[in-house]
Design an enzyme around this catalytic site. Structure first.
Site, mmCIF file in Angstrom:
data_model
loop_
_atom_site.group_PDB
_atom_site.id
_atom_site.type_symbol
_atom_site.label_atom_id
_atom_site.label_comp_id
_atom_site.label_asym_id
_atom_site.label_seq_id
_atom_site.Cartn_x
_atom_site.Cartn_y
_atom_site.Cartn_z
ATOM 1 N N GLY A 56 0.719 -1.133 -0.034
ATOM 2 C CA GLY A 56 -0.005 -0.182 0.102
ATOM 3 C C GLY A 56 0.903 1.489 0.027
ATOM 4 N N GLN A 57 1.919 0.794 0.250
ATOM 5 C CA GLN A 57 2.990 2.187 0.180
ATOM 6 C C GLN A 57 3.639 2.657 -1.154
ATOM 7 O OE1 GLN A 57 4.160 -0.526 0.738
ATOM 8 N NE2 GLN A 57 6.401 -0.701 1.036
ATOM 9 N N SER A 82 5.651 1.314 -3.144
ATOM 10 C CA SER A 82 7.051 0.961 -3.271
ATOM 11 C C SER A 82 7.208 0.640 -4.754
ATOM 12 C CB SER A 82 7.429 -0.019 -2.134
ATOM 13 O OG SER A 82 6.961 -1.245 -2.314
ATOM 14 N N ARG A 100 12.880 1.108 5.775
ATOM 15 C CA ARG A 100 14.492 0.784 5.083
ATOM 16 C C ARG A 100 14.321 0.738 3.921
ATOM 17 N NH1 ARG A 100 15.271 -4.067 3.414
ATOM 18 N NH2 ARG A 100 17.568 -4.024 3.397
ATOM 19 N N LYS A 123 15.106 9.220 1.483
ATOM 20 C CA LYS A 123 15.335 8.067 2.499
ATOM 21 C C LYS A 123 14.002 7.620 2.939
ATOM 22 C CE LYS A 123 15.556 12.005 6.073
ATOM 23 N NZ LYS A 123 16.677 12.536 7.005
ATOM 24 N N GLY A 124 13.572 6.840 3.864
ATOM 25 C CA GLY A 124 12.452 6.088 4.187
ATOM 26 C C GLY A 124 11.483 7.160 4.926
ATOM 27 N N VAL A 125 10.016 6.905 4.539
ATOM 28 C CA VAL A 125 9.069 7.869 5.196
ATOM 29 C C VAL A 125 7.828 7.281 5.767
ATOM 30 C CG1 VAL A 125 7.784 8.501 2.973
ATOM 31 C CG2 VAL A 125 8.028 10.249 4.500
ATOM 32 N N GLY A 126 7.769 5.758 5.754
ATOM 33 C CA GLY A 126 6.731 5.110 5.943
ATOM 34 C C GLY A 126 6.098 5.364 7.541
ATOM 35 N N GLU A 127 7.239 5.936 8.246
ATOM 36 C CA GLU A 127 6.577 6.044 9.902
ATOM 37 C C GLU A 127 7.003 7.236 10.292
ATOM 38 O OE1 GLU A 127 8.709 1.826 11.541
ATOM 39 O OE2 GLU A 127 9.967 2.887 10.400
#
Ligand SMILES: Cc1cc2nc3c(=O)[nH]c(=O)nc-3n(C[C@H](O)[C@H](O)[C@H](O)COP(=O)(O)OP(=O)(O)OC[C@H]3O[C@@H](n4cnc5c(N)ncnc54)[C@H](O)[C@@H]3O)c2cc1C
Lengths: 768, 301
Positions: A494-495, A497, A536, A718-722
Site C-alpha cells: 500500500g506504500q 514502493s 528501510r 530516505k524512508g518515510v513510512g513511519e
C-alpha cells in the site's frame, strides 16, 4: 505497467520527483489485484486453530478425539505431532522461543495449541471447537514493570537465535523475564543532576495495540516432491524462506516463498507468523494447506508493545537539558518475536532529538503472559516520543519557556553528536519545527475558546534510526524492445514502493516509469532482501535498484555503441538489440546490492559512531477543542511535517505522512486491547476495538516534507513510512494541557480520562 | 432452503434459511418455544451474534421478501407517521415524510452505525434486538411510538416502552413479528436526540438522550425525557419530565432553576451501567450535560 505511454513520450522528463500515479491503483480499485487470500488450489485443506484459554499453565493432556470423530476432518495436529517432521519446532528472529504449536506449556490466552485440517473450513472450525485441554495452571504475570522483577518466569531459559551477535551473551540465562536489556551510559549523569537548576521526573504509559491490517494473516503451503512453496501475505519473503529452511533442515533453494499484494502490514507481517504452522501441517498431511485467520484471531498473533517509561531530566538555569535518564519497560508478551530489536534499536533514541551531554538509558524487553508484541509502524518510536515529548512540554511550561523555543534551544543540528555517539547528518530537526510553527502561526494570537469549549495547541517532534546493517539485492531485466522488469523483494503493501522503485529504474535508464514493470516477490526468482520494514526500503532497496539499473545501463550503452547507435533510452536499446541479434531478441541483466554501514554498540557504554545510515524525523502540530463538561476532544487542525530527504514521488510521500499520522491518532484516542486480570482479551473484534472512522478524521490535515536531501541516499531520498507517526500522540496531549491545564500520562486519551483529570485538577475528583 | 452442502449434514449444527413470501407464511414458520428459531430482518445484529457464537440458529426466517409489503413509510388517515417493520434505516434517513413529521429521526440517522449497516438494518430488527446500546429505541420511546405486532392469534399494539422490557429482553413472543411503528402527530411537539460516543464516532452510543417537548403558547405542556444506552433499556425520567411540564420557554432555553432540576433528576433517578465505554459515574455526568443540550436542541428544532 501503463502500455498507453509510448516509448519515447517521457524520455527526457525526470522520473524521480514526479508524482507518478500508483502502478497498481487501477487493479486495486477494480478488484483485480492479486491477494493470497483469493488463491484457490485443488485439493487444499483448511487449517483452524484451537487456542489456549488460560494465560500460563503446564499442558497435562489434549483431547482431540471429538474433533477427529467429526466427519470431514482430515486430521488433528498437536505440538508433539509437529516434532515428527521438525524435531526442534521453535522459531523466532531474535530468540528461538516460540513453539509452532504449544509444547509442554501455554504462555498466553490465545496461544495455538492444536490445529484441525479439513477440506471445508467450517468443518475445521467446528471441530477445533470440540478440542479440550487440561492444564496445571501456573501463576501468570502481565504488567511489564512487575514482570521485570517477578519470580514468575514465562520461559525457563533464554534461547537467543544466532542471527544477532549482541544477543549471544543471553544464551542459557535462567530465572529472568528480561529478554534484552539495552544500556547507554554517557557522561557523568549523577554530577549533572547534582548541579542542575531544575529536575523533572515523570512516568508515562502506552497501551497494547493491534495492527488491524484489513487482510488478516493468510498463508498457503504447497508440498511438492522434495520442496515446498509458501504463498504468503508477508513483508519478508526472504526471511520466510530462511527460517522455514532452518526449521526443516533443508537448503534454502527447496523452500519457495512468494507473495502478492498485501492488504496492509504495518509491521505485523514481518519475519514469520503463521508460515511455520502452515508448512508443518502441509508436510504432515502431504496436501496443500491454507490458513486464513479471522480479524478476531489476529489479536492473538502480534501487537504493539505496551510500555512504561520513566524519564528524568536535569535542566540548567538557562533552560538547557544537561542530562536525561530513561528507563523503558517494553511489554513483549509471551514470545520475543522482534521485540528485543525494538527495545534496543529504538531504545537508544529514548532521550529524543536533543543535545544532551550526559545520558543514561535502560531499555528492557520483558516477557509477560500476554500476546506477543513486535514491530509496528514506528518500531517503538511512537511510545518513546509520547513520553519524551510530553515530558519536554511539561518542562517548558513549568519553566515558562515557550514550548517551541525550548525545543529549538535544545534541538540537535547537523554536525552535533547524538547521545549514542553518532554525529548528526542530513537531519532537518530545526527546519521541521520551524515549518510546523509557520503553518500553525505559532507566533500569532490564538483563539482559546470560551465557556465550556476550550482550545489549545501543541507540538512534538521525534526521531528514529534505521535498522542497520541490512542488505538489499535487486535485478533489472531489460527486454529487447527496451522495456524493463524489476525483480525485487520489496513488498508493496500500500506504500507504493513498486511505483517508486520503477521511477528509480526509469530515471537511470532514461525511460518512462510507466515502462517499468515490478514483479511480485518470489524467492525462486527475486533476489534477497532483508524485508520491508522500518522504513528501510526506499534507502536500502533504492540503492540496490539504482545500482542494478546503472549496471544495466552500462551494458546497454555498450550494446548500442557496438552497433554504432547513440544511447538515448528505449528506442535506441531496441535498435541495439536488433542490430546485435538480427531480430527483437535477448536480455540485459543489471544487478545491484547494498548493505548499510553500521558500527556495533560498545558493550559497556552502548555507544557507537555509526548507529544508523540515516535519521527519520517527524513532527506534528495540533489545534484542538476540549469540551470541559465531558472531556470530548475535537481535533480542529493537524499539521504533519517530516524530513524525508528528497521525495522520489511527492504524492506518495504526502499520503505516507497522513496515513501514518491518522493511524497514530487512532492509537492516541481510541485503540486499546483490554485484558481481564486473568489475561483474557475482552475486545478482540473491530466492533469493540475501535480504529478511527471517517467521522473521526480532523477537519484540516496538512502534510509537508521539508526541503531536504539525504546525501548518502538514492537520489537524496530516505524512508518515510513511519515518520508521520512520531509527533502525533504527545502533540495532542500537549494541546489538551494547553487548552484545559491538565496533563495525561497514559494512552489512550479517552474523553473519560480527560474529564477525570479536569475534575481532579478542580479538586472535585469523579467517583470511580 | 438448506445450506445445500451434503457433506455438512450431521456435522455442523445445520440451520435452515427460509424466505416466506407472505406474512401468514412467515408467522407459520416461527416457533414460540424454540429460541433457535428467529426472524431475520437485515441480519446485521444476528450475524454479529452468530460470529461471536452467542447465538446458534436452527432456523432463520428471512423477512426480505416481505419488504414490498412491510417496508413502506406513510401517513395514516389520522396523520400518524407509519414506518414499516421492514423499512430500512437508510430509507428512514432519506424519507421526506420522516423529515417533515419526525425530523429528530432524520437528524439522528447519519450518526447511527455506518452506511452499510443502515442500508440493510430494519426498523423491526432495531426494536426487537433490544440491545441497550442502540439509538432508535430511545428516540421512539421519547416519541411515544406504538409498535404493531402480528402473531398467530392476530395483531396487537404495544408502546415501545412496553415492548422493550430489559437487557436484550422484549415482550415479543417467539412467533410474533413487528410489522410497523406508528408515531402519532402531536401538534407543537419538538424533539431532540443526542448520541454520545466515547470511542470512535461511529461506535454504538455510550449514552443516548432523547426528549420530546409538547409546547404551546410559550410553555412546555408535557415532556418525555428518555435515557438510553447507559441503562438496561430506554428509561424515562419522570422527575425530569415533571420539572419540564409547565416551564416557560425563554428563547431557546429555560429558567436556570428548571434546568438544574432536570439535571439533578437524570443524575439521581437513573442507574448508569459501567462498561468498556465508560464508568457509570462518567455516564451520569454525560447525561447531566447532554440533557440540557438536548433541551436547547429541541427548542431550536
Ligand atoms: C457494525 C455495527 C454498528 C452498529 N452501530 C449501531 C449504532 O451506532 N447505533 C444503533 O442504534 N445500532 C447500531 N448497530 C445495531 C443495528 O442498529 C442493528 O444491528 C440493527 O438495527 C438490527 O436490525 P436488523 O434488521 O439487521 O436485525 P436482525 O439482525 O435481522 O435481527 C435482530 C433481532 O431482531 C429480530 N427481528 C428482526 N426483525 C424482526 C421483526 N420484524 N419482528 C420481530 N423480530 C425481529 C431478530 O430475530 C433478532 O433477534 C450496529 C450494528 C453493527 C453491525
Amino acid at each position: 505497467m501503463d502500455t498507453k505511454v509510448s516509448p519515447d513520450q517521457v524520455i527526457d522528463a525526470q522520473q524521480v520527483g514526479r508524482s507518478v500515479p500508483r502502478m497498481e491503483g487501477a487493479a486495486k480499485v477494480t478488484g483485480r489485484a492479486e491477494y493470497i487470500h483469493n488463491l484457490r488450489l485443488p485439493g487444499v485443506l483448511h487449517g483452524k486453530v484451537f487456542r489456549s484459554r488460560i494465560a500460563h499453565g503446564r499442558i497435562l493432556s489434549i483431547d482431540t478425539s471429538a474433533a477427529r470423530a467429526v466427519a470431514g476432518v482430515h486430521s488433528v495436529v498437536t505440538g508433539e505431532d509437529i516434532r515428527r517432521i521438525i524435531p526442534e519446532p521453535y522459531y523466532g528472529p531474535a530468540f528461538h522461543d516460540q513453539p509452532i504449536l504449544a509444547l509442554d506449556k501455554v504462555r498466553y490466552v490465545g496461544e495455538p495449541v492444536a490445529a484441525v485440517l479439513a477440506a471445508d473450513p467450517h468443518v475445521a472450525e467446528y471441530a477445533a471447537g470440540l478440542i479440550t485441554a487440561e492444564y496445571e495452571e501456573l501463576p501468570a504475570v502481565f504488567n511489564e514493570v512487575e514482570a521485570a522483577t517477578s519470580s514468575v518466569y514465562v520461559h525457563d531459559e533464554l534461547k537467543p537465535a544466532i542471527t544477532f551477535p549482541d544477543l549471544k551473551h543471553l544464551k542459557g540465562k535462567r530465572n529472568t523475564n528480561v529478554a534484552l536489556d539495552y544500556k547507554l551510559r554517557r557522561g557523568d549523569v549523577a554530577a549533572a543532576f547534582a548541579s542542575a537548576a531544575h529536575v523533572f521526573e515523570h512516568e508515562f504509559h502506552t497501551q497494547h495495540i493491534m495492527h488491524t491490517p484489513f487482510e488478516p494473516f493468510v498463508a498457503l503451503a504447497e508440498p511438492l516432491d522434495d520442496s515446498v512453496t509458501i504463498h504468503t501475505s508477508s513483508q519478508m519473503p526472504a526471511y520466510v524462506r530462511l527460517e522455514i529452511a532452518r526449521l526443516l533442515g533443508w537448503p534454502e533453494n527447496k523452500v519457495r516463498a512468494r507473495t502478492a499484494y498485501l492488504g496492509g502490514g504495518f509491521g505485523a507481517k514481518v519475519y514469520v507468523k503463521i508460515e511455520p504452522l502452515v508448512v508443518a501441517l502441509a508436510l504432515l498431511a502431504r496436501r496443500p494447506v491454507k490458513m486464513s485467520l479471522t480479524m478476531e484471531e489476529q489479536f492473538y498473533v502480534i501487537g504493539k508493545h505496551a510500555t512504561t517509561f520513566r524519564i528524568k531530566s536535569a535542566i540548567t538555569a538557562d533552560g538547557r537539558i544537561a542530562a536525561r535518564k530513561c528507563e523503558v519497560f517494553w511489554n513483549g508478551g509471551a514470545y520475543a518475536d522482534i521485540g528485543p530489536r525494538v527495545s534496543q534499536k529504538s531504545g537508544f533514541t529514548s532521550t529524543g532529538p536533543y543535545q544532551i551531554e550526559c545520558a543514561e538509558i535502560d531499555s528492557a524487553e520483558i516477557y509477560t503472559n500476554l500476546p506477543p508484541a513486535g514491530a509496528f509502524r514506528g518500531f517503538g518510536i511512537p511510545q518513546l516520543v509520547w513520553a519524551y515529548e510530553s515530558h519536554t512540554d511539561i518542562i517548558a511550561r513549568a519553566l515558562k519557556i515557550d514550548p517551541l523555543e525550548f525545543r529549538r534551544r535544545n534541538i540537535l543540528h547537523d554536525g552535533q553528536e547524538h547521545p549514542t555517539g553518532t554525529v548528526m547528518r542530513d537531519a532537518e530537526f530545526d527546519e521541521v519545527l520551524v515549518r510546523i510553527a509557520a503553518r500553525m502561526g505559532w507566533d500569532q494570537p490564538f483563539d482559546r475558546g470560551t465557556g465550556t469549549k476550550r482550545r489549545g495547541r501543541g507540538i512534538a517532534i521525534g526521531v528514529k534510526a534505521s535498522i542497520a546493517p541490512t542488505t538489499s539485492f535487486a535485478l533489472v531485466n531489460v527486454s529487447a524492445d527496451g522495456s524493463a522488469v524489476l525483480f525485487c523483494n520489496t513488498i508493496d503493501m500500500g506504500q507504493a514502493s513498486n511505483t517508486a522503485n520503477a521511477q528509480l529504474v526509469a530515471e537511470v535508464l532514461g525511460i518512462a516509469a510507466e515502462r517499468v514493470k515490478v514483479t511480485q516477490a518470489d524467492t525462486d526468482v527475486t533476489p534477497f532482501d532483508m524485508g520491508t520494514l522500518g522504513s528501510r526500503s526506499m534507502f536500502h532497496m533504492g540503492h540496490a535498484v539504482r545500482l542494478a539499473a546503472e549496471h544495466a545501463r552500462t551494458q546497454l550503452e555498450a550494446l548500442c555503441a557496438e552497433g554504432g547507435i547513440t544511447y538515448s533510452g528505449e528506442q535506441s536499446v531496441a535498435q541495439g538489440f536488433r542490430k546485435k541479434f538480427g531480430m527483437q531478441a535477448g536480455n540485459i541483466f543489471g544487478v545491484g546490492h547494498y548493505t548499510s554501514r553500521y558500527q556495533a554498540a560498545d558493550p559497556v557504554t552502548g555507544m557507537s559512531k555509526e548507529v544508523t545510515p540515516f535519521w527519520m524525523i517527524g513532527g506534528a502540530g495540533i489545534e484542538l477543542e476540549v469540551d470541559t463538561e465531558t472531556g470530548h476532544v475535537t481535533i480542529l487542525r493537524m499539521v504533519n511535517v517530516v524530513d524525508a530527504g528528497r521525495a522520489i514521488n511527492p504524492r506518495v510521500v504526502e499520503t505516507q505522512i497522513s496515513g501514518a499520522a491518522l493511524m497514530q491518532m487512532g492509537q492516541t484516542m481510541t485503540e486499546e486491547m483490554i485484558f481481564t486480570s486473568a489475561g483474557e482479551l475482552t475486545n478482540p473484534s473491530l466492533a469493540y476495538y475501535k480504529i478511527p472512522g471517517i467521522h473521526d478524521i480532523p477537519a484540516s490535515i496538512e502534510n509537508e516534507a521539508v526541503e531536504a536531501e539525504t546525501r548518502n541516499g538514492p537520489f537524496g531520498s530516505k524512508g518515510v513510512g513511519e515518520s508521520g507517526t512520531f509527533g502525533v500522540s504527545p502533540a495532542i496531549a500537549n494541546a489538551i494541557d494547553d487548552a484545559v491545564g491538565v496533563r495525561l500520562y497514559s494512552l489512550p486519551l479517552t474523553p473519560e480520562s480527560i474529564y477525570r483529570a479536569i475534575c481532579a485538577a478542580r479538586g472535585e475528583p469523579l467517583e470511580d | 432452503m438448506n445450506r445445500g452442502n451434503d457433506r455438512l449434514e450431521n456435522l455442523l449444527i445445520p440451520f435452515e434459511l427460509l424466505e416466506p413470501r407472505t406474512l401468514p407464511e412467515a408467522l407459520s414458520m416461527l416457533a414460540d418455544d424454540d429460541t433457535a428459531v428467529r426472524p431475520m430482518g437485515g441480519g446485521t445484529a444476528l450475524m454479529l451474534m452468530m460470529k461471536a457464537a452467542v447465538f446458534t440458529p436452527r432456523r432463520l426466517v428471512s423477512l426480505r421478501a416481505l419488504a414490498p409489503a412491510l417496508g413502506g413509510i406513510a401517513l395514516d388517515e389520522r396523520g400518524a407517521l407509519c414506518l414499516g417493520g421492514m423499512a430500512t434505516l437508510s430509507s428512514l434517513e432519506h424519507s421526506a415524510l420522516v423529515k417533515t413529521h419526525a425530523s429528530v429521526i432524520t437528524r439522528a440517522m447519519p450518526q447511527l452505525s455506518n452506511v452499510r449497516v443502515r442500508h440493510v438494518a430494519t426498523v423491526g430488527g432495531a426494536l426487537a434486538h433490544a440491545d441497550p446500546h442502540m439509538d432508535l429505541p430511545t428516540i421512539l420511546t421519547a416519541l411515544d411510538a406504538r409498535v404493531q405486532i402480528a402473531g398467530p392469534g392476530g395483531s396487537r399494539e404495544l408502546f415501545v416502552d412496553a415492548l422493550i422490557t430489559g437487557y436484550y429482553e422484549t415482550a415479543l413472543a417467539g412467533n410474533e413479528l413487528i410489522t410497523g411503528v406508528a408515531i402519532d402527530a402531536v401538534p407543537g411537539r419538538k424533539a431532540a436526540y443526542i448520541k454520545c460516543t466515547t470511542r470512535a464516532a461511529d461506535d454504538w452510543p455510550a449514552l443516548g438522550v432523547a426528549l420530546s417537548l409538547v409546547c404551546s403558547g410559550g410553555h412546555i405542556e408535557t415532556a418525555r425525557v428518555v435515557i438510553g444506552a447507559a441503562t438496561d433499556r430506554p428509561t424515562r425520567v419522570p422527575a425530569a419530565e415533571a420539572a419540564l411540564a409547565g416551564a416557560l420557554i425563554e428563547g431557546t432555553t429555560l429558567a436556570a432553576a428548571t434546568l438544574d432540576r432536570v439535571r439533578d433528576a437524570v443524575a439521581s433517578q437513573v442507574v448508569y451501567t459501567s462498561d468498556a465505554q465508560g464508568s457509570g459515574a462518567y455516564k451520569r455526568q454525560l447525561a447531566r450535560v447532554h440533557v440540557v443540550r438536548a433541551i436547547t436542541a429541541a427548542l431550536q428544532a
